[in-house]
Design a protein around this motif. Structure first.
Motif, mmCIF file in Angstrom:
data_model
loop_
_atom_site.group_PDB
_atom_site.id
_atom_site.type_symbol
_atom_site.label_atom_id
_atom_site.label_comp_id
_atom_site.label_asym_id
_atom_site.label_seq_id
_atom_site.Cartn_x
_atom_site.Cartn_y
_atom_site.Cartn_z
ATOM 1 N N VAL A 215 0.847 -1.191 0.000
ATOM 2 C CA VAL A 215 0.000 0.000 0.000
ATOM 3 C C VAL A 215 0.885 1.245 0.000
ATOM 4 C CG1 VAL A 215 -1.880 -1.169 1.188
ATOM 5 C CG2 VAL A 215 -0.175 0.072 2.516
ATOM 6 N N PRO A 216 0.436 2.343 -0.622
ATOM 7 C CA PRO A 216 1.243 3.578 -0.628
ATOM 8 C C PRO A 216 1.169 4.269 0.729
ATOM 9 C CG PRO A 216 -0.828 3.942 -1.772
ATOM 10 C CD PRO A 216 -0.795 2.475 -1.417
ATOM 11 N N LEU A 217 2.268 4.320 1.428
ATOM 12 C CA LEU A 217 2.312 4.960 2.740
ATOM 13 C C LEU A 217 2.660 6.432 2.570
ATOM 14 C CD1 LEU A 217 4.057 2.133 4.781
ATOM 15 C CD2 LEU A 217 1.622 2.683 4.646
ATOM 16 N N ASN A 218 1.709 7.169 1.969
ATOM 17 C CA ASN A 218 1.878 8.601 1.734
ATOM 18 C C ASN A 218 0.494 9.215 1.532
ATOM 19 O OD1 ASN A 218 1.162 8.071 -1.058
ATOM 20 N ND2 ASN A 218 3.281 7.403 -1.361
ATOM 21 N N ALA A 219 0.463 10.459 1.100
ATOM 22 C CA ALA A 219 -0.809 11.178 0.981
ATOM 23 C C ALA A 219 -1.729 10.607 -0.088
ATOM 24 C CB ALA A 219 -0.547 12.654 0.696
ATOM 25 N N THR A 220 -1.238 9.735 -0.970
ATOM 26 C CA THR A 220 -2.095 9.154 -2.013
ATOM 27 C C THR A 220 -2.911 7.969 -1.509
ATOM 28 O OG1 THR A 220 -0.356 7.648 -2.795
ATOM 29 C CG2 THR A 220 -0.427 9.872 -3.757
ATOM 30 N N LEU A 221 -2.666 7.533 -0.292
ATOM 31 C CA LEU A 221 -3.382 6.376 0.248
ATOM 32 C C LEU A 221 -4.865 6.695 0.406
ATOM 33 C CD1 LEU A 221 -3.350 3.534 1.513
ATOM 34 C CD2 LEU A 221 -2.870 4.624 3.712
ATOM 35 N N GLN A 222 -5.714 5.826 -0.138
ATOM 36 C CA GLN A 222 -7.161 5.971 -0.007
ATOM 37 C C GLN A 222 -7.641 5.011 1.079
ATOM 38 O OE1 GLN A 222 -9.256 5.632 -3.718
ATOM 39 N NE2 GLN A 222 -7.685 6.737 -4.855
ATOM 40 N N ALA A 223 -8.344 5.561 2.070
ATOM 41 C CA ALA A 223 -8.779 4.749 3.204
ATOM 42 C C ALA A 223 -10.170 5.179 3.641
ATOM 43 C CB ALA A 223 -7.789 4.878 4.360
ATOM 44 N N GLU A 224 -10.837 4.246 4.309
ATOM 45 C CA GLU A 224 -12.191 4.490 4.804
ATOM 46 C C GLU A 224 -12.372 3.696 6.079
ATOM 47 O OE1 GLU A 224 -16.247 4.938 2.354
ATOM 48 O OE2 GLU A 224 -15.648 2.851 2.639
ATOM 49 N N GLY A 225 -13.021 4.314 7.070
ATOM 50 C CA GLY A 225 -13.260 3.645 8.336
ATOM 51 C C GLY A 225 -14.743 3.464 8.593
ATOM 52 N N GLU A 226 -15.095 2.303 9.134
ATOM 53 C CA GLU A 226 -16.490 2.004 9.480
ATOM 54 C C GLU A 226 -16.556 1.658 10.953
ATOM 55 O OE1 GLU A 226 -20.037 -1.208 8.362
ATOM 56 O OE2 GLU A 226 -18.083 -1.308 7.376
ATOM 57 N N LEU A 227 -17.366 2.411 11.693
ATOM 58 C CA LEU A 227 -17.501 2.176 13.124
ATOM 59 C C LEU A 227 -18.195 0.841 13.365
ATOM 60 C CD1 LEU A 227 -16.859 3.624 15.803
ATOM 61 C CD2 LEU A 227 -19.195 4.487 15.783
ATOM 62 N N VAL A 228 -17.640 0.024 14.242
ATOM 63 C CA VAL A 228 -18.154 -1.325 14.460
ATOM 64 C C VAL A 228 -19.537 -1.299 15.095
ATOM 65 C CG1 VAL A 228 -17.771 -3.471 15.737
ATOM 66 C CG2 VAL A 228 -15.857 -2.345 14.591
ATOM 67 N N ILE A 229 -19.773 -0.379 16.039
ATOM 68 C CA ILE A 229 -21.026 -0.412 16.807
ATOM 69 C C ILE A 229 -22.118 0.463 16.218
ATOM 70 C CG2 ILE A 229 -19.826 -0.956 18.943
ATOM 71 C CD1 ILE A 229 -20.078 1.987 19.713
ATOM 72 N N ALA A 230 -21.894 1.092 15.084
ATOM 73 C CA ALA A 230 -22.914 1.969 14.488
ATOM 74 C C ALA A 230 -22.741 1.999 12.978
ATOM 75 C CB ALA A 230 -22.812 3.387 15.065
ATOM 76 N N ASP A 231 -23.814 2.422 12.309
ATOM 77 C CA ASP A 231 -23.783 2.540 10.855
ATOM 78 C C ASP A 231 -23.153 3.882 10.494
ATOM 79 O OD1 ASP A 231 -24.138 2.240 8.180
ATOM 80 O OD2 ASP A 231 -26.285 2.658 8.193
ATOM 81 N N LEU A 232 -21.850 3.938 10.581
ATOM 82 C CA LEU A 232 -21.119 5.183 10.365
ATOM 83 C C LEU A 232 -19.852 4.887 9.580
ATOM 84 C CD1 LEU A 232 -20.530 8.195 10.921
ATOM 85 C CD2 LEU A 232 -19.378 7.459 13.014
ATOM 86 N N THR A 233 -19.668 5.607 8.470
ATOM 87 C CA THR A 233 -18.481 5.450 7.636
ATOM 88 C C THR A 233 -17.821 6.807 7.454
ATOM 89 O OG1 THR A 233 -19.486 3.590 6.463
ATOM 90 C CG2 THR A 233 -17.606 4.645 5.418
ATOM 91 N N LEU A 234 -16.503 6.843 7.605
ATOM 92 C CA LEU A 234 -15.753 8.088 7.508
ATOM 93 C C LEU A 234 -14.609 7.939 6.519
ATOM 94 C CD1 LEU A 234 -15.281 9.059 11.274
ATOM 95 C CD2 LEU A 234 -16.896 10.063 9.669
ATOM 96 N N ASP A 263 -23.037 13.932 14.449
ATOM 97 C CA ASP A 263 -24.140 13.245 15.119
ATOM 98 C C ASP A 263 -23.695 12.141 16.059
ATOM 99 O OD1 ASP A 263 -25.780 14.872 13.624
ATOM 100 O OD2 ASP A 263 -26.015 13.408 12.009
ATOM 101 N N TYR A 264 -22.397 11.901 16.188
ATOM 102 C CA TYR A 264 -21.903 10.819 17.029
ATOM 103 C C TYR A 264 -20.794 11.335 17.939
ATOM 104 C CZ TYR A 264 -24.328 7.472 14.003
ATOM 105 O OH TYR A 264 -25.273 6.788 13.293
ATOM 106 N N ASN A 265 -20.750 10.785 19.132
ATOM 107 C CA ASN A 265 -19.631 11.050 20.031
ATOM 108 C C ASN A 265 -18.575 9.980 19.787
ATOM 109 O OD1 ASN A 265 -20.828 13.298 21.347
ATOM 110 N ND2 ASN A 265 -22.064 11.907 22.587
#
Length: 362
Positions: A215-234, A263-265
């Protein structure tokens, strides 16, 4: 004696000819009314092309939410805590007062420093007048000038101590913990509050060696996070990574940054599923390759290969390059993409633009 009548053997009589012609015309009319039956489209089993290289790949890893900055705040002067102005979990803005010390002693020190400064400045003014009249020598004035400078420093220091008796927020954030309560006496540098910077969040991921390599370890890296306990993607962006493996494992720490949702803490320690995009491998602009059942590959008389594509209820021929054969599958390349549906059975009985009924294999 009368003679018996004989049946003539010559040409057919007029009535018999007419009857025969009518029969022929009737049969001809019946034949004209018949139309050929419509042939139904041939059923064709199709499958999508499976791309096996040069395409982006999604890698998934567990991650943990962390605060960008967690700071323990302390007074720069000692004293008795007079008031705590915020509660735990409260959002604060940069410059907002958080706690105050009893500043009575510091106000007395300021009054004393100001009084001494006024006295010294008055003495200096009188001696400068005498110096101008030639009554005093310059050496008599110089020590007094130094004392005035020292008195000004003492006054400024007293003002500074009064300012430092109020603890202000150094950045926008959330009060994580209150470490002292009113009427407690604290020393200089003793922690009073713990403040988290929640303008951004950080998500840490432990990358295994293979992922860290690809994976490119620099600013070109595309990533997305999904909270396990809620329907939330960032969406997440690259911040930094470690170049040394973690102790006891062959993993490398990757830190990603994102904006917290309104909307989430989203609190430190929460678990996330992180998706990283591994870009396509560059191999001298080689065409992408696809895997498909060997039964889908057709051989032309000249030795070339092709396949049938299902397009809008018809079949279309598409030439390809046969790269290799793997058991009952073939690896091919050409002007193909993974959105195409390929006929995988009965291709030898098809012809260009033939109607078909495409069905997926169950």
């Amino acid at each position: 004696m009368p003679q018996p009548m004989r049946t003539p053997r010559g040409p057919l009589s007029h009535s018999r000819i007419t009857a025969a012609l009518c029969a022929l015309l009737f049969l001809s009319g019946c034949a004209d009314d018949e139309t050929p039956a419509q042939v139904p489209p041939r059923v064709a089993f199709v499958e999508p092309l499976q791309r096996i290289d040069h395409g982006p790949q999604t890698l998934r890893f567990p991650g943990v939410v962390e605060s960008v900055t967690t700071t323990q705040l302390a007074f720069q002067v000692p004293g008795r805590v007079e008031r705590m102005l915020v509660d735990e979990g409260e959002r604060v803005e940069k410059g907002q007062p958080l706690a105050k010390l009893d500043r009575t002693d510091y106000e007395l020190q300021l009054r004393e420093a100001e009084a001494r400064l006024r006295q010294l400045e008055a003495d200096l003014a009188r001696k400068r007048t005498l110096l101008a009249e030639g009554i005093l020598a310059p050496a008599a004035v110089e020590p007094l000038q130094a004392n005035v400078v020292a008195a000004r420093v003492a006054r400024d220091s007293a003002l500074r101590d009064i300012d430092h008796s109020t603890l202000n927020a150094p950045f926008d954030g959330v009060v994580a913990r209150r470490l002292v309560e009113p009427d407690m006496v604290v020393a200089t540098g003793s922690s009073v509050l713990e403040l988290q910077n929640n303008q951004h969040i950080e998500v840490t991921v432990d990358l295994p060696e293979t992922a860290a390599l690809n994976v490119p370890l620099n600013a070109t890296l595309q990533a997305e996070g999904e909270l396990v306990i809620a329907d939330l993607t960032l969406p997440l962006t690259y911040k930094e990574h470690s170049t040394q493996p973690r102790e006891g494992s062959r993993t490398y720490r990757l830190t990603l940054r994102g904006d917290p949702p309104a909307d989430y803490n989203l609190l430190p320690g929460m678990a996330m599923r992180v998706r990283l995009q591994r870009p396509p491998a560059a191999q001298d602009d080689a065409p992408p390759r696809f895997r498909l059942p060997l039964t889908a590959v057709q051989a032309a008389p000249n030795g070339s290969h092709y396949l049938w594509l299902a397009v809008d209820g018809h079949v279309q021929r598409r030439d390809l390059q046969l790269e290799r054969i793997e058991a009952d599958h073939a690896v091919v390349s050409g002007e193909l993409n993974d959105q195409m549906l390929v006929v995988v059975a009965g291709g030898s009985k098809l012809s260009e633009d033939q109607p078909i009924k495409a069905e997926r294999r169950k």
